[in-house]
Design a protein around this motif. Structure first.
Motif, mmCIF file in Angstrom:
data_model
loop_
_atom_site.group_PDB
_atom_site.id
_atom_site.type_symbol
_atom_site.label_atom_id
_atom_site.label_comp_id
_atom_site.label_asym_id
_atom_site.label_seq_id
_atom_site.Cartn_x
_atom_site.Cartn_y
_atom_site.Cartn_z
ATOM 1 N N HIS A 47 0.837 -1.205 0.000
ATOM 2 C CA HIS A 47 0.000 0.000 0.000
ATOM 3 C C HIS A 47 0.874 1.258 0.000
ATOM 4 O O HIS A 47 0.606 2.208 -0.737
ATOM 5 C CB HIS A 47 -0.941 -0.005 1.207
ATOM 6 N N GLN A 78 2.543 1.625 -3.384
ATOM 7 C CA GLN A 78 1.531 2.049 -4.356
ATOM 8 C C GLN A 78 1.205 3.528 -4.177
ATOM 9 O O GLN A 78 1.104 4.279 -5.158
ATOM 10 C CB GLN A 78 0.256 1.215 -4.196
ATOM 11 N N SER A 79 1.074 3.953 -2.942
ATOM 12 C CA SER A 79 0.792 5.355 -2.657
ATOM 13 C C SER A 79 1.924 6.251 -3.161
ATOM 14 O O SER A 79 1.690 7.299 -3.775
ATOM 15 C CB SER A 79 0.597 5.542 -1.153
ATOM 16 N N ARG A 134 4.015 5.491 -5.594
ATOM 17 C CA ARG A 134 3.958 5.446 -7.050
ATOM 18 C C ARG A 134 2.871 6.365 -7.581
ATOM 19 O O ARG A 134 3.056 7.068 -8.574
ATOM 20 C CB ARG A 134 3.738 4.022 -7.543
ATOM 21 N N ASP A 135 1.723 6.393 -6.917
ATOM 22 C CA ASP A 135 0.627 7.265 -7.336
ATOM 23 C C ASP A 135 1.010 8.739 -7.213
ATOM 24 O O ASP A 135 0.679 9.550 -8.080
ATOM 25 C CB ASP A 135 -0.638 6.964 -6.526
ATOM 26 N N ARG A 136 1.698 9.097 -6.126
ATOM 27 C CA ARG A 136 2.159 10.479 -5.956
ATOM 28 C C ARG A 136 3.164 10.847 -7.047
ATOM 29 O O ARG A 136 3.137 11.953 -7.586
ATOM 30 C CB ARG A 136 2.782 10.682 -4.571
ATOM 31 N N ALA A 162 3.309 9.499 -10.072
ATOM 32 C CA ALA A 162 2.547 9.624 -11.320
ATOM 33 C C ALA A 162 1.844 10.980 -11.384
ATOM 34 O O ALA A 162 1.802 11.614 -12.447
ATOM 35 C CB ALA A 162 1.544 8.486 -11.446
ATOM 36 N N ALA A 163 1.319 11.431 -10.259
ATOM 37 C CA ALA A 163 0.654 12.738 -10.217
ATOM 38 C C ALA A 163 1.656 13.858 -10.490
ATOM 39 O O ALA A 163 1.351 14.822 -11.206
ATOM 40 C CB ALA A 163 -0.036 12.941 -8.870
#
Length: 121
Positions: A86, A89-90, A92-94, A96-97
């Motif tokens: 988690h 993933q968090s 990675r999401d940041r 990507a943003a």
């Protein structure tokens, strides 16, 4: 290269280099006189560590993820807990943003430059 040169080349303080070593993130060689000896692959690893830290990934996650990023043997071994996944993933999401935001900014600058060139006398 010795720590002062490694610090200059990498842009990371000697103190940080020692800290990364203490944390087990890097393993510089040793000269016969006991001085640390940094090769280019260690410098490259330091740059990856620095980038991950600047992106907000905590050191404890970097310690887990770094071998996988460098393609080290047995890097995928072991059970990965759901909380760790988690957190990665968090992160990675940041990331990507941030990439999306930077792409948007680049596109806006490209549009501005294109428009400015059309109106430049």
């Amino acid at each position: 290269m010795q720590i002062s040169e490694a610090s200059r080349v990498s842009g990371v303080s000697a103190r940080s280099l020692r800290h990364y070593e203490d944390e087990g993130l890097i393993v510089p060689g040793r000269c016969s006189n006991g001085f640390r000896d940094y090769c280019q692959s260690t410098i490259d690893r330091v740059l990856v560590i620095r980038s991950l830290l600047e992106s907000g990934l905590p050191l404890r996650l970097i310690r887990e993820v770094l071998p996988r990023l460098n393609g080290e043997p047995d890097a995928g071994a072991g059970v990965v807990c759901a909380q760790f996944l988690h957190e990665v993933q968090s992160y990675r999401d940041r990331l990507a943003a941030r990439i999306a935001m930077l792409s948007d900014q680049r596109a806006a600058l490209d549009a501005y430059l294109q428009q400015a060139r059309r109106t430049d006398p």
